[in-house]
Design an enzyme around this catalytic site. Structure first.
Site, PDB file in Angstrom:
ATOM      1  N   CYS A  29       0.789  -1.230   0.000  1.00 30.99           N
ATOM      2  CA  CYS A  29       0.000   0.000   0.000  1.00 30.99           C
ATOM      3  C   CYS A  29       0.822   1.281   0.000  1.00 30.99           C
ATOM      4  CB  CYS A  29      -0.915   0.002   1.216  1.00 30.99           C
ATOM      5  SG  CYS A  29      -0.028  -0.026   2.800  1.00 30.99           S
ATOM      6  N   GLN A  30       2.151   1.186   0.015  1.00 36.28           N
ATOM      7  CA  GLN A  30       2.943   2.410   0.127  1.00 36.28           C
ATOM      8  C   GLN A  30       2.656   3.397  -1.001  1.00 36.28           C
ATOM      9  OE1 GLN A  30       4.005  -0.629   0.559  1.00 36.28           O
ATOM     10  NE2 GLN A  30       5.351  -0.805   2.331  1.00 36.28           N
TER      11      GLN A  30
END
Length: 419
Positions: free
Chosen positions: A126-127
């Protein structure tokens, strides 16, 4: 290999350390396969698979001997059939690899006589969607290839056609690239044959002592009469210190794997600790004396009416950073006397300044086990790899208690299909 006595099965992609999978396992699902690119996280998944196999066969003493250090990881792995370990596929999911991954999953299903997949679970890294990542990266991660990993997720849907899927991610996914990515995700998931809805949920509503907002997308095959499930809200009478107070006091850089009190009601009811547990990973990083001085100031301020330390509040001799305009809250005390801690992030692997233990006598950052408990991992969950890798796995994980609540709601939907 786990199929007996399990009613439903699932495939877990982008598995990480297995927090989401743990919730489904606890609800009686059979894991067909986990797909994870990180080597340490894959080892964690293998070790956890050993735990469940040995628990099922009444041989958990081998697992606890491993936690005690009496046997090696290799000796532990010898105690389970190789097919158990092969359910963990340590590969990156990409255009080049997805076909070979399908082949391995197909082989597992054939050997275990599994005809269909009930649920696909997982959340691409999800970065690239996170607000923090976009703010701290030049260009806002606009060209980050992780933006497009939902395409790989959709390939699994198209191949295995599960009845339902669970796609977990950060809220920033909805606004990344001004909402363009979210629009593409919805379109792709619907194109492969699914109705989808999403909700913004907080881990605290599932009994986790942490404020952690996440987007949970749930999809169901268009030929099935299903809907987005209602998650049961849990309110527990506990504070964050209930996760910390039974553990041995530590100075920075120490490790002492000892309990100092009996487990409290929350630890027992949440499943975080039981009478058989062998404590591991109660280790904390070393810090500079000047940082420890800052920690004490931060703790004193928190204990004084919950005031937060801003970097510019420090005495001049303790201000070493040239940046005195942004990230002024880089030192943050964990909210021991409140019902939820602030969000546990993988950044704890880099330093512990954002996760200061609330006890001024200890004046240190959280241990690996304390971080895992805030994420609701049980004490019998062992994380493989060096300390930094353990923190990364914990910070990136879905809290297992939250995952259990989701898995329960999905199970209710599946049960309804059989009526």
């Amino acid at each position: 290999m786990f199929t007996s006595n399990y009613k439903y099965n699932f495939i877990d992609v982008f598995s990480g350390a297995g927090g989401l999978s743990e919730g489904f396992f606890n609800c009686g699902y059979n894991p067909i396969a986990h797909v994870e690119m990180n080597g340490f996280a894959s080892d964690t998944l293998r070790t956890r698979s050993c735990y469940y196999y040995l628990k099922k066969t009444g041989n958990l003493n081998y697992y606890y001997n491993y936690l005690r250090g009496s046997i090696s990881k290799e000796q532990l792995y010898e105690k389970v059939p190789k097919e158990v370990l092969m359910t963990v596929i340590n590969e990156e999911i990409s255009d080049k690899t997805y076909k070979s991954i399908f082949y391995k999953i197909d082989d597992i299903m054939k050997k275990d006589n599994i005809k269909e997949v009930d649920v696909l679970i997982g959340g691409p890294p999800c970065q690239a969607y996170s607000l923090v990542g976009r703010a701290s990266t030049q260009g806002g991660m606009e060209n980050d290839p992780r933006n497009d990993l939902y395409i790989q997720y959709a390939r699994f849907l198209n191949k295995y056609k599960p009845k339902l899927f669970v796609f977990e991610n950060v809220p920033g996914m909805l606004t990344a690239k001004d909402g363009v990515i979210w629009k593409r995700i919805k379109q792709r998931l619907r194109t492969v044959g699914y109705n989808i809805e999403h909700r913004l949920v907080n881990a605290h509503d599932f009994g986790v002592l942490q404020h952690r907002k996440r987007v949970i997308i749930i999809g169901w095959r268009k030929d099935l009469d299903l809907h987005y499930p209602e998650f049961a809200r849990m309110h527990v009478n506990a504070i964050v210190n209930d996760l910390l107070n039974d553990l041995c006091h530590l100075a920075p850089g120490e490790e002492h794997n000892e309990y100092i009190t009996e487990p409290n009601e929350y630890l027992i009811e949440s499943g975080i600790r039981d009478e058989l547990d062998i404590l591991t990973d109660h280790q904390t990083r070393n810090i500079r004396d000047v940082d420890r001085d800052i920690y004490r100031i931060a703790i004193e301020m928190w204990n004084d009416n919950h005031r937060r330390l801003h970097y510019t509040d420090l005495p001049e001799n303790l201000q070493f950073h040239n940046n005195r305009v942004s990230f002024l809250d880089r030192f943050k005390v964990v909210e021991g006397d409140m019902e939820s801690a602030h969000t546990m992030l993988a950044h704890i692997s880099k330093d512990g300044h954002y996760y200061i233990h609330p006890d001024i006598e200890q004046a240190r950052s959280l241990s690996v086990r304390e971080a895992a408990r805030i994420q609701s991992f049980p004490d019998n969950y062992y994380f493989e790899g060096p300390r930094t890798a353990k923190f990364v796995q914990i910070g990136n994980a879905v809290p297992p208690l939250m995952a259990k609540g989701i898995a329960t709601a999905i199970k209710n939907l599946l049960d309804g299909l059989e009526k």
